[in-house]
Design a protein around this motif. Structure first.
Motif, PDB file in Angstrom:
ATOM      1  N   PRO A   1      -7.515 -10.019   6.003  1.00 47.37           N
ATOM      2  CA  PRO A   1      -7.835  -9.438   4.693  1.00 47.37           C
ATOM      3  C   PRO A   1      -7.268  -8.038   4.457  1.00 47.37           C
ATOM      4  CG  PRO A   1      -9.759 -10.479   5.655  1.00 47.37           C
ATOM      5  CD  PRO A   1      -8.685 -10.583   6.671  1.00 47.37           C
ATOM      6  N   ARG A   2      -7.360  -7.153   5.481  1.00 43.07           N
ATOM      7  CA  ARG A   2      -6.913  -5.770   5.238  1.00 43.07           C
ATOM      8  C   ARG A   2      -5.406  -5.702   5.012  1.00 43.07           C
ATOM      9  NH1 ARG A   2      -9.166  -2.028   9.803  1.00 43.07           N
ATOM     10  NH2 ARG A   2      -8.414  -0.340   8.454  1.00 43.07           N
ATOM     11  N   SER A   3      -4.641  -6.528   5.744  1.00 46.16           N
ATOM     12  CA  SER A   3      -3.185  -6.528   5.533  1.00 46.16           C
ATOM     13  C   SER A   3      -2.870  -7.119   4.167  1.00 46.16           C
ATOM     14  CB  SER A   3      -2.458  -7.355   6.594  1.00 46.16           C
ATOM     15  OG  SER A   3      -3.017  -7.191   7.833  1.00 46.16           O
ATOM     16  N   ARG A   4      -3.560  -8.194   3.850  1.00 48.34           N
ATOM     17  CA  ARG A   4      -3.281  -8.862   2.564  1.00 48.34           C
ATOM     18  C   ARG A   4      -3.548  -7.928   1.394  1.00 48.34           C
ATOM     19  NH1 ARG A   4      -2.482 -14.292   2.355  1.00 48.34           N
ATOM     20  NH2 ARG A   4      -3.172 -14.378   0.194  1.00 48.34           N
ATOM     21  N   GLU A   5      -4.639  -7.190   1.555  1.00 47.94           N
ATOM     22  CA  GLU A   5      -5.002  -6.266   0.472  1.00 47.94           C
ATOM     23  C   GLU A   5      -3.845  -5.289   0.195  1.00 47.94           C
ATOM     24  OE1 GLU A   5      -8.273  -2.818  -0.167  1.00 47.94           O
ATOM     25  OE2 GLU A   5      -8.816  -4.426   1.223  1.00 47.94           O
TER      26      GLU A   5
ATOM     27  N   GLY B   1      -1.286  -4.501  -6.452  1.00 51.14           N
ATOM     28  CA  GLY B   1      -0.452  -4.293  -7.641  1.00 51.14           C
ATOM     29  C   GLY B   1      -0.233  -2.812  -7.906  1.00 51.14           C
ATOM     30  N   ASP B   2      -1.007  -1.954  -7.213  1.00 51.37           N
ATOM     31  CA  ASP B   2      -0.905  -0.516  -7.498  1.00 51.37           C
ATOM     32  C   ASP B   2       0.115   0.204  -6.619  1.00 51.37           C
ATOM     33  OD1 ASP B   2      -2.996  -0.915  -9.214  1.00 51.37           O
ATOM     34  OD2 ASP B   2      -4.504  -0.472  -7.677  1.00 51.37           O
ATOM     35  N   LEU B   3       0.469  -0.419  -5.493  1.00 51.34           N
ATOM     36  CA  LEU B   3       1.352   0.276  -4.554  1.00 51.34           C
ATOM     37  C   LEU B   3       2.789  -0.217  -4.711  1.00 51.34           C
ATOM     38  CD1 LEU B   3      -0.837  -0.049  -1.296  1.00 51.34           C
ATOM     39  CD2 LEU B   3      -0.736   1.892  -2.855  1.00 51.34           C
ATOM     40  N   ASN B   4       3.735   0.704  -4.617  1.00 51.36           N
ATOM     41  CA  ASN B   4       5.136   0.265  -4.597  1.00 51.36           C
ATOM     42  C   ASN B   4       5.519  -0.093  -3.166  1.00 51.36           C
ATOM     43  OD1 ASN B   4       5.868   2.577  -3.186  1.00 51.36           O
ATOM     44  ND2 ASN B   4       6.311   3.731  -5.053  1.00 51.36           N
ATOM     45  N   HIS B   5       6.748  -0.528  -2.944  1.00 49.52           N
ATOM     46  CA  HIS B   5       7.066  -1.046  -1.600  1.00 49.52           C
ATOM     47  C   HIS B   5       7.023   0.045  -0.538  1.00 49.52           C
ATOM     48  CE1 HIS B   5      11.321   0.273  -1.260  1.00 49.52           C
ATOM     49  NE2 HIS B   5      11.319   0.202  -2.579  1.00 49.52           N
ATOM     50  N   ARG B   6       7.322   1.274  -0.935  1.00 48.72           N
ATOM     51  CA  ARG B   6       7.253   2.369   0.048  1.00 48.72           C
ATOM     52  C   ARG B   6       5.801   2.646   0.444  1.00 48.72           C
ATOM     53  NH1 ARG B   6      11.432   4.647  -2.749  1.00 48.72           N
ATOM     54  NH2 ARG B   6      13.354   4.465  -1.551  1.00 48.72           N
ATOM     55  N   GLN B   7       4.960   2.686  -0.562  1.00 50.25           N
ATOM     56  CA  GLN B   7       3.535   2.954  -0.274  1.00 50.25           C
ATOM     57  C   GLN B   7       2.923   1.807   0.534  1.00 50.25           C
ATOM     58  OE1 GLN B   7       2.701   3.399  -4.455  1.00 50.25           O
ATOM     59  NE2 GLN B   7       2.283   5.597  -4.232  1.00 50.25           N
ATOM     60  N   LYS B   8       3.353   0.595   0.217  1.00 46.98           N
ATOM     61  CA  LYS B   8       2.841  -0.549   0.996  1.00 46.98           C
ATOM     62  C   LYS B   8       3.279  -0.429   2.449  1.00 46.98           C
ATOM     63  CE  LYS B   8       2.598  -3.990  -2.646  1.00 46.98           C
ATOM     64  NZ  LYS B   8       3.103  -5.232  -3.201  1.00 46.98           N
ATOM     65  N   THR B   9       4.554  -0.050   2.637  1.00 49.82           N
ATOM     66  CA  THR B   9       5.058   0.092   4.010  1.00 49.82           C
ATOM     67  C   THR B   9       4.220   1.112   4.760  1.00 49.82           C
ATOM     68  OG1 THR B   9       7.288  -0.392   3.240  1.00 49.82           O
ATOM     69  CG2 THR B   9       7.103   0.654   5.394  1.00 49.82           C
ATOM     70  N   GLN B  10       3.975   2.251   4.119  1.00 45.96           N
ATOM     71  CA  GLN B  10       3.230   3.307   4.800  1.00 45.96           C
ATOM     72  C   GLN B  10       1.806   2.853   5.102  1.00 45.96           C
ATOM     73  OE1 GLN B  10       4.733   5.712   6.286  1.00 45.96           O
ATOM     74  NE2 GLN B  10       2.683   6.066   7.145  1.00 45.96           N
ATOM     75  N   ALA B  11       1.191   2.200   4.125  1.00 41.94           N
ATOM     76  CA  ALA B  11      -0.199   1.755   4.329  1.00 41.94           C
ATOM     77  C   ALA B  11      -0.270   0.705   5.438  1.00 41.94           C
ATOM     78  CB  ALA B  11      -0.750   1.192   3.027  1.00 41.94           C
ATOM     79  N   LEU B  12       0.718  -0.173   5.480  1.00 43.34           N
ATOM     80  CA  LEU B  12       0.713  -1.205   6.519  1.00 43.34           C
ATOM     81  C   LEU B  12       0.931  -0.577   7.902  1.00 43.34           C
ATOM     82  CD1 LEU B  12       0.539  -4.271   7.076  1.00 43.34           C
ATOM     83  CD2 LEU B  12       3.036  -4.332   6.983  1.00 43.34           C
ATOM     84  N   ARG B  13       1.827   0.389   7.966  1.00 44.94           N
ATOM     85  CA  ARG B  13       2.072   1.061   9.263  1.00 44.94           C
ATOM     86  C   ARG B  13       0.803   1.753   9.751  1.00 44.94           C
ATOM     87  NH1 ARG B  13       6.982   4.955   8.732  1.00 44.94           N
ATOM     88  NH2 ARG B  13       6.925   4.991  10.998  1.00 44.94           N
ATOM     89  N   THR B  14       0.109   2.393   8.834  1.00 45.66           N
ATOM     90  CA  THR B  14      -1.125   3.088   9.232  1.00 45.66           C
ATOM     91  C   THR B  14      -2.155   2.078   9.733  1.00 45.66           C
ATOM     92  OG1 THR B  14      -0.657   4.719   7.533  1.00 45.66           O
ATOM     93  CG2 THR B  14      -2.901   4.703   8.407  1.00 45.66           C
ATOM     94  N   LEU B  15      -2.276   0.989   9.009  1.00 44.03           N
ATOM     95  CA  LEU B  15      -3.247  -0.032   9.418  1.00 44.03           C
ATOM     96  C   LEU B  15      -2.882  -0.593  10.796  1.00 44.03           C
ATOM     97  CD1 LEU B  15      -5.558  -2.060   8.958  1.00 44.03           C
ATOM     98  CD2 LEU B  15      -3.925  -3.524   7.769  1.00 44.03           C
TER      99      LEU B  15
END
Ligand code: SF4
Lengths: 367, 343
Positions: B217-221, B226-240
Motif C-alpha cells: 500500500p505505501r509504495s502504491r500510494e 496524482g499530486d506528485l510529479n515523477h521526480r517527487q515520486k522518485t524521491q518519495a519512493l527512495r525515502t520509503l
C-alpha cells in the motif's frame, strides 16, 4: 562433525618435500596421491580435493589487523596456512580469490625460527599468539599433527600463550600433550540457527562444547568467540540458548575470555555471498560502512547485541573477561559502562585475564 | 554471398527465424526508404526452393508494400552453417548504430544457444559492451525470454542496463512490475540501481517477492499519486525504501531530528552527526552574516549547550520515539537550577 573429506591429492613444492609436515601428511593420508613440483602457482578456481604444501616466503608472524578507529586486542598471528574447507557463508577467506585451495606452509623450520625470534623479543611482556586467522587452527590437524609440535613449543615459553581457534571438534591430537598450561583452545560459537544455516559443515554447537569439555579435562584453558554475531529473528533466544548450553557444559573458571564481534565484512564479500550462498540472508541486515571501510551493523544494533550478551555472561561469572572485537569507545561504553582505556587498554585487559585465570605473568622487566 | 534479384514469390517472409525486433518505433528507416529506396541489399538464405529473410525484414516489407516484384539481395547458400549466418547477422546489427536493450537481449539469447555461454566470441561481447562474467549472458537471455511486454519496456530507453540485469532473474510479475515503475519514474541509472537493490534486499530479507514490496500500500500510494510529479515520486519512493531497508537507522535519524527540534537551537546552528552515527566525529555548523549575528546565535545557543538537555541526544540507550524532557519539565529543571545556584 562428520570427518572432513580428506584431500585426494597433495601437491608439494620440492624444497619442502622432505620436511616433517609432508612426512605427517604421507602417513595420515594413505589414499592421497602426492605430486612434487618446483613451484605451485596460484590456482584460478578452487579444487576442494587438493591440498598444496608450499615453501612460504612471507612473514609467519603477523599482527592482528587492527585499525585506529576500533580497539584491537594486540594479538599476534602465527601464519601457518591459508583457506578452509568448512565453507561458512560469511567467511572472509572467500574473497582471497587468487589462492582458493587449501594451502599449508611446509618450511616449518623457518616458521618455528621466526616464532622463537618473536618470542625472544620483549621478554618482560606477554605474547598472545593465535593461529586461526587465515584458516581454521585444527581443520587439518588430524593429517598434519601440527598441534603436536606447536603446543609443546609454547609450553617451553614462559611469556607466551597460544590460542587455537576452531569450529571443528578435531581435538584428538591435543590429548596427552605437554602444554604446560600455555595453550588456550578456543571455539567460535553462534546461535544454533546460524550454525545450521551459515556454517552447516562445521561441528554442531553440542560437538564444540563436548570437544571443549574434553580439552578442559586435558588441562587446557578455553576461550569462546561469539563472532560473527548475526542479526536474525529470535537472535536473543538463540544466543541465550547457546550461552546456557556453554555454561551448562563448561566450568566458567576454565574460560580465559569470551569475545563478542558483530558480523562485519569487506564490501566485496556481499556479492560473493550472493553468488555462492544464494539462500543466505546475512548480507541484508542493516549494514553501514564503518570507519575502517568494512560493512558493520548500525551502531544501535551492535550495542544491543553486546549489552545483551554481556549481561547474560555477567550473571554467570562477573569476573570473566569479556571483550569486543574491533569496536569503538562509544560502543564499549554503552555495552560495558567503560572503555578499554579506563582499564589500561584492551591488551592489558587480556593480559590480566591470562594472569588471573592461567597464572601466567607478570614478567620481570629485562635488566 | 551472391548478389541477385529475388522475387517475393521466392521469399518466405513469414519465416522470422533471424528476426531481431527493435520493439520501438523508428521513423528514420521509413524516411530513408521513401527518399532513397533500398541502399543496402537485404540478406536471404536459401531454404529448399525458397529463401528466408536473414536481415532487412523492414526493407523487404516496404518494397512489397510499395508494389515491387522483389529486391536485389545477398544470398547465403543452403549449406551455410547457421552459426555462420547468425554471426554475420549479429556483427552487422552491432555495427549499425545504437542497438537498444531489447535487441541486445535477443542477440544474447541467440548467442547463448549458438555458442554456449563460455564460447561466445569476445568481439561480440565487447562490441555490445557486455561483461564476460559467466552469469551475464544467461541474464540477457532471461530478459529476452520475458516476452513482448518486457522487451518493449527495455526498448523504451527508460531502463538502465544495470537495473535490467539486476531484475533478470526475478519472477515475471516482480520483474515486469519493477520495470514499469522504473519506466514511469524516468530516473537516472544510479537511482534505478539503488531502487532495484533496495527492493531485492528487502524482499530477500522478508522472504517476499519484489512485487510484494512494489505493490504494498505505501509504495502504491506514492506511485499512483496524482499530486506528485515523477521526480517527487522518485524521491518519495527512495525515502520509503531506505526506511524499509534500514528501519532502525531510519528511526534513529528521525529521533535525532525530533530531538534537535525539541532542543530549539537558534536557526543559524546545525548539529551534524557522523554518517550513520558511526564514530564520534560530530560537527556543528554556524551560518551567520556578520559578527553581530554570530554573537546573537552564540548567545542564544549557550544556555542550550550548557544544559543537560543536550546530553540526551547522546543517550543511545533511549529507545527511538521516547521524548526529550518536555518543555515544561525543562523549564522547571532550569528554575530549580537557578534556585539552587542562588541558594
Ligand atoms: S571455519 Fe573459519 S576459516 Fe573456515 S570457513 Fe568458517 S569462517 Fe572461514
Amino acid at each position: 562433525m562428520k570427518k572432513i573429506q580428506a584431500p585426494r591429492k597433495v601437491i608439494v613444492e620440492s624444497s619442502v618435500a622432505k620436511g616433517e609436515l609432508v612426512a605427517s601428511l604421507r602417513k595420515n593420508l594413505p589414499g592421497a596421491s602426492f605430486e612434487t613440483v618446483d613451484r605451485i602457482s596460484d590456482a584460478v578456481c578452487c579444487d576442494p580435493e587438493i591440498l598444496e604444501v608450499v615453501d612460504f616466503r612471507g612473514r609467519f608472524m603477523k599482527s592482528c589487523p587492527g585499525t585506529r578507529h576500533y580497539h584491537c586486542c594486540g594479538y599476534k598471528i602465527l601464519h601457518f596456512g591459508t583457506q578452509c574447507s568448512i565453507g561458512c557463508s560469511y567467511c572472509i577467506l572467500q574473497a582471497y580469490l587468487n589462492q582458493p585451495n587449501l594451502r599449508l606452509f611446509g618450511n616449518l623450520g623457518q616458521m618455528f625460527g621466526e616464532l622463537s625470534d618473536a618470542l625472544a623479543q620483549n621478554r618482560d611482556s606477554l605474547h598472545r599468539i593465535g593461529t586461526g586467522e587465515f584458516t581454521d587452527s585444527l581443520l587439518l590437524d588430524p593429517f598434519t599433527e601440527l598441534s603436536r609440535l606447536i603446543v609443546p613449543h609454547f609450553a617451553r615459553t614462559p611469556n607466551a600463550v597460544l590460542e587455537l581457534k576452531t569450529k571443528t571438534n578435531f581435538v584428538e591430537n591435543l590429548s596427552g600433550l605437554d602444554h604446560g598450561g600455555h595453550t588456550i583452545v578456543a571455539w567460535s560459537l553462534n546461535s544454533a540457527q546460524i550454525r545450521k544455516q551459515e556454517e552447516p559443515f562445521a561441528a554442531t554447537i553440542a560437538e564444540r562444547i563436548e570437544a571443549a569439555r574434553f580439552c578442559s579435562g586435558e588441562g587446557y584453558f578455553l576461550a569462546f568467540h561469539f563472532d560473527p554475531i548475526i542479526d536474525h529473528p529470535e537472535w536473543k533466544s538463540g544466543y541465550a540458548r547457546t550461552l546456557d548450553r556453554l555454561f551448562a557444559g563448561i566450568d566458567p573458571a576454565r574460560i580465559v575470555w569470551i569475545s563478542l564481534g558483530a558480523f562485519r565484512f569487506m564490501p566485496e564479500l556481499k556479492e560473493i555471498i550472493r553468488l555462492r550462498h544464494p539462500l543466505s540472508r546475512i548480507a541484508y541486515g542493516e549494514f553501514i560502512r564503518g570507519l575502517d571501510g568494512k560493512m558493520r551493523y548500525f551502531r544501535d544494533i551492535r550495542a544491543e547485541f553486546y549489552s545483551f550478551m554481556v549481561e547474560r555472561i555477567r550473571r554467570i561469572d562477573p569476573g570473566l573477561c569479556v571483550y569486543l572485537c574491533m569496536e569503538n569507545d562509544d560502543i564499549w561504553k554503552q555495552s560495558f559502562g567503560f572503555s578499554p582505556e579506563e582499564r589500561g587498554g584492551l591488551s592489558h585487559m587480556l593480559d590480566c585475564a591470562v594472569k588471573n585465570r592461567m597464572h601466567i605473568g607478570p614478567f620481570e622487566p629485562e635488566t | 554471398m551472391d548478389l541477385r534479384f529475388a522475387t517475393f514469390s521466392e521469399i518466405d517472409l513469414d519465416n522470422r527465424t533471424f528476426e531481431i525486433r527493435r520493439f520501438a518505433a523508428s521513423t528514420r528507416l521509413k524516411d530513408s526508404l521513401a527518399r532513397f529506396g533500398i541502399l543496402d541489399p537485404p540478406w536471404l538464405q536459401q531454404k529448399g526452393a525458397q529463401y528466408i529473410a536473414v536481415d532487412g525484414f523492414q526493407r523487404l516489407g516496404w518494397a512489397k508494400e510499395n508494389g515491387a516484384k522483389g529486391a536485389v539481395c545477398r544470398i547465403f547458400g543452403q549449406d551455410c552453417d547457421i552459426r555462420e549466418v547468425w554471426s554475420r547477422r549479429i556483427e552487422k546489427k552491432i555495427f549499425e548504430s545504437g542497438i537498444n536493450l531489447a535487441e541486445k537481449a535477443q542477440i544474447m539469447s541467440v548467442l547463448i544457444v549458438a555458442f554456449q555461454s563460455q564460447e561466445i566470441p569476445s568481439f561480440f561481447l565487447s562490441g555490445m559492451n557486455v561483461s564476460n562474467r559467466p552469469d551475464v549472458p544467461a541474464k540477457w537471455a532471461l530478459l529476452s525470454a520475458g516476452g513482448t511486454e518486457t522487451l518493449e519496456m527495455l526498448a523504451s530507453g527508460a531502463i538502465a542496463e544495470r537495473a535490467a540485469l539486476e531484475v533478470a532473474e526475478w519472477d515475471e510479475r516482480s520483474r515486469d512490475s519493477l520495470l514499469s515503475v522504473l519506466k514511469a519514474l524516468k530516473c537516472s541509472a544510479s537511482i534505478q540501481v539503488e531502487i532495484v537493490e533496495h527492493i531485492r534486499e528487502i524482499a530477500v530479507r522478508e522472504q517476499k517477492s519484489g512485487a510484494d514490496i512494489i505493490e504494498a500500500p505505501r509504495s502504491r500510494e506514492i506511485l499512483m499519486s496524482g499530486d506528485l510529479n515523477h521526480r517527487q515520486k522518485t524521491q518519495a519512493l527512495r525515502t520509503l525504501l531506505a526506511e524499509l531497508r534500514y528501519p532502525r537507522l531510519s528511526s534513529r535519524q528521525n529521533q535525532f531530528r525530533r530531538d534537535l527540534e525539541a532542543l530549539g537551537l537558534p536557526s543559524g546552528i546545525r548539529i551534524i552527526p557522523p554518517p550513520a552515527f558511526e564514530g564520534n566525529n560530530w560537527e556543528m555548523e554556524l551560518s551567520f552574516n556578520g559578527p553581530e549575528e554570530l554573537r546573537k546565535i552564540v548567545h542564544s545557543a549557550r544556555s542550550i549547550v550548557e544544559s543537560d538537555r543536550l546530553d540526551a541526544i547522546w543517550r543511545w540507550d533511549r529507545r527511538p520515539g521516547s521524548p526529550l524532557p518536555s518543555a515544561a519539565a525543562r523549564q522547571k529543571q532550569d528554575e530549580n537550577k537557578t534556585t539552587s545556584n542562588e541558594g
